[in-house]
Design a protein around this motif. Sequence first.
Motif, mmCIF file in Angstrom:
data_model
loop_
_atom_site.group_PDB
_atom_site.id
_atom_site.type_symbol
_atom_site.label_atom_id
_atom_site.label_comp_id
_atom_site.label_asym_id
_atom_site.label_seq_id
_atom_site.Cartn_x
_atom_site.Cartn_y
_atom_site.Cartn_z
ATOM 1 N N MET B 403 -1.866 8.689 -5.723
ATOM 2 C CA MET B 403 -1.068 9.876 -5.577
ATOM 3 C C MET B 403 -1.208 10.600 -4.208
ATOM 4 O O MET B 403 -0.626 11.153 -3.429
ATOM 5 C CB MET B 403 -0.651 10.458 -6.680
ATOM 6 N N ALA B 404 -2.847 10.940 -4.450
ATOM 7 C CA ALA B 404 -3.195 11.846 -3.238
ATOM 8 C C ALA B 404 -3.055 11.244 -1.878
ATOM 9 O O ALA B 404 -2.419 11.937 -0.965
ATOM 10 C CB ALA B 404 -4.665 12.207 -3.667
ATOM 11 N N GLY B 405 -3.279 9.994 -2.035
ATOM 12 C CA GLY B 405 -3.195 8.996 -0.837
ATOM 13 C C GLY B 405 -1.670 9.062 -0.328
ATOM 14 O O GLY B 405 -1.435 8.961 1.113
ATOM 15 N N LEU B 406 -0.829 8.809 -1.151
ATOM 16 C CA LEU B 406 0.619 8.608 -0.999
ATOM 17 C C LEU B 406 1.169 9.690 -0.369
ATOM 18 O O LEU B 406 1.934 9.815 0.432
ATOM 19 C CB LEU B 406 1.286 8.258 -2.142
ATOM 20 N N HIS B 407 0.930 11.094 -0.757
ATOM 21 C CA HIS B 407 1.272 12.138 -0.427
ATOM 22 C C HIS B 407 0.699 12.481 1.031
ATOM 23 O O HIS B 407 1.267 13.085 1.972
ATOM 24 C CB HIS B 407 0.832 13.382 -1.095
ATOM 25 N N PHE B 408 -0.696 12.417 1.324
ATOM 26 C CA PHE B 408 -1.203 12.473 2.476
ATOM 27 C C PHE B 408 -0.838 11.758 3.782
ATOM 28 O O PHE B 408 -0.444 12.043 4.644
ATOM 29 C CB PHE B 408 -2.599 12.314 2.372
ATOM 30 N N TRP B 409 -0.586 10.499 3.373
ATOM 31 C CA TRP B 409 -0.076 9.451 4.449
ATOM 32 C C TRP B 409 1.384 9.301 4.427
ATOM 33 O O TRP B 409 1.974 8.667 5.259
ATOM 34 C CB TRP B 409 -0.805 8.182 4.277
ATOM 35 N N TRP B 410 2.191 9.862 3.532
ATOM 36 C CA TRP B 410 3.715 9.772 3.663
ATOM 37 C C TRP B 410 4.230 10.146 4.912
ATOM 38 O O TRP B 410 5.191 9.379 5.394
ATOM 39 C CB TRP B 410 4.294 10.686 2.205
ATOM 40 N N PRO B 411 3.683 11.260 5.469
ATOM 41 C CA PRO B 411 4.207 11.514 6.637
ATOM 42 C C PRO B 411 4.052 10.395 7.719
ATOM 43 O O PRO B 411 4.944 10.277 8.549
ATOM 44 C CB PRO B 411 3.469 12.776 7.302
ATOM 45 N N LYS B 412 2.826 9.811 7.658
ATOM 46 C CA LYS B 412 2.694 8.660 8.657
ATOM 47 C C LYS B 412 3.500 7.494 8.451
ATOM 48 O O LYS B 412 4.126 7.040 9.301
ATOM 49 C CB LYS B 412 1.075 8.581 8.502
#
Lengths: 111, 543
Positions: B403-412
């Motif tokens: 979930m952390a990674g999904l939020h972090f890279w969602w903008p990318k």
Amino acid sequence: MAERAEHNEETGSVGHIAPAKLYVAIWAVLMVLTLTTVLVSMVDIGPMNIVVALVIATIKGTLVVLFFMHLRYSPKLTMATVIAAVFWLFLLLSLTMTDYLTRAWSTYPGH
Amino acid sequence: MATAVQIVERENYLNSNYGIKSWLLTTDHKRIAVLYLISITAMFWLGGFFAMMIRLELLTPAGDLVSSDTYNKLFTMHGIIMVFFFLIPSVPAVLGNFLVPLMVGAKDLAFPRVNLLSWYLYMAGAITALTAMVTGGVDTGWTFYTPFSTTYSNTHVIGAAIGIFIAGFSSILTGLNFIVTIHRMRAPGMTWRRLPLFCWSNYAAAVIMVLGTPVIAITLLLVALERAFNIGVFNPQLGGDPLLFQHLFWFYSHPAVYIMILPGMGVISEIVCCFSRKRAFGYEFIALASIAIAVLGFLVWAHHMFVAGISVYAALVFSLLSYLVAIPSAVKVFNWTATMYKGSISYNTPMLYAFGFIGLFTVGGLTGIFLSSLGLDVHVHDTYFVIAHFHYVMVGGMVMAYMAGLHFWWPKITGKMYPEAWAKLSALLVFVGFNTTFFPLFILGYMGSPRRYHAYPPEFQVLNVLSTAGASILAVGYVLPMIYFVWSLRYGADAGPNPWNATGLEWMTSSPPPTHNFDETPVVTWEAYDYEHQPQEEITVGH
């Protein structure tokens, strides 16, 4: 790194053409070893039967990987990959054997 | 952008071409990552549905909601789906697929077609396993212990085993792709010591995938063969050995825990550095700890078998080796906290999830030490203590990291920002819901409540009700992101190339990235996480 990668893309896999005589020689050795396996299986040497069969099979496998699969002419990274695979098989077998070989050591009665 | 005519959306991997065929036949690692994202999300909800059924049954002491046979099938299907079809592919196949080529400065993975094949194999495996479930289910537990699975179970063991066998190849191919890409396709200047820690940890996980997965695949094939043709491998009546199955099964399935957690640790390393504006404390140690976990993880498997009748001497060896895994794991936790020390920390959603990960993973890891000690394991073996322990690692650790990674890279990935306030709320709900669900299980297990029963003595009800209540909070915490992520696709603010002002090559290209990732091959002249030499801009998004 980048250069080598490009080089590989152009030429396909790492090309090395071994002489046909070598292949025939390896094939002959494999056939002799197969014959040996068959002959040894007809002699009863107790638990050594399985040891001999496995040693011969390992030698044959090594020959196939080294020459027919060109490992001998491959880059170090490929060799490291194959060695890792064999090493991991060794881990699987040896650590499993720590159980099988010592299970009977237990001194509890009835075990 | 001088004239109005030029204001056209920049070509990116999402708008380069359209149509279902352009997705199903794509070889673009970013599109394949999105395919995986959709597939594993579906599996996550299915596995979650089974989990909710389990928790609802356990609301009352009597086995009243479902029969014991149905309950056996529910926890088996929950386990199979979550382990093999969600957790193992989660970070590697979604975030790893998307990010590894971007992070090393490559145009794609080394074998793009093999990458697409891996998704099709995953789907074939998932459909095979789901077919087995729909046509009657499996009741062996996700561990398929013999001789129950090979001889006595009357359920669809063969279908489930074949499904996992097929999905295993998908995992192997993904691992192979990562190893070759990281070895051979790094951009000029991207040395091993400049490699992002996310790549290091995915590399370590890839090594386990390639070396371990064949063993589980063949083992489950042997189960299917013994079931179908009565060959005596595991069944003692046919001359086999049931413990051999457990050795072979756990030789993969224990390291599989590290396939799940290592890529998650990579995500946390990226996020902790970014939101502390610091270089990683002890970069080399974090990187090599990943490799150490991958190797040591293969030497500990028999700690799952302490009460199964293995040799006491072997048990001693495996207990000692199990303790060793704590060392590289602790190296990572200490290095993340040291990275935060005197950092300029901002509390954005990815960082909140990362905090959750560090705390919950530590609890999960330390209770693992309990279980690797020979005496205590006998007491809590097969109780809810074990359930709590591995859910702290898998859900509290791994799903938090995902979930952390999904939020972090969602903008990318999408070019859009998610709504920060809602996301913070969801992170909070997940943390509270998770602890309410699983902490009571530690106590239940310690008091001796065994796992895998649909009824229990009435004195255990309070803790079970607490756990079920927590599960419903947790469910809300997972539903929220599902809604606002989809919402953000249409209504989210444009992210720009680098909303977090983060280092790393993936942030140097536009969002979403163009099909070929970079307009020209980047040349790297700096170390990873060079935040101290970056212009110190405040992270403005979401405040």
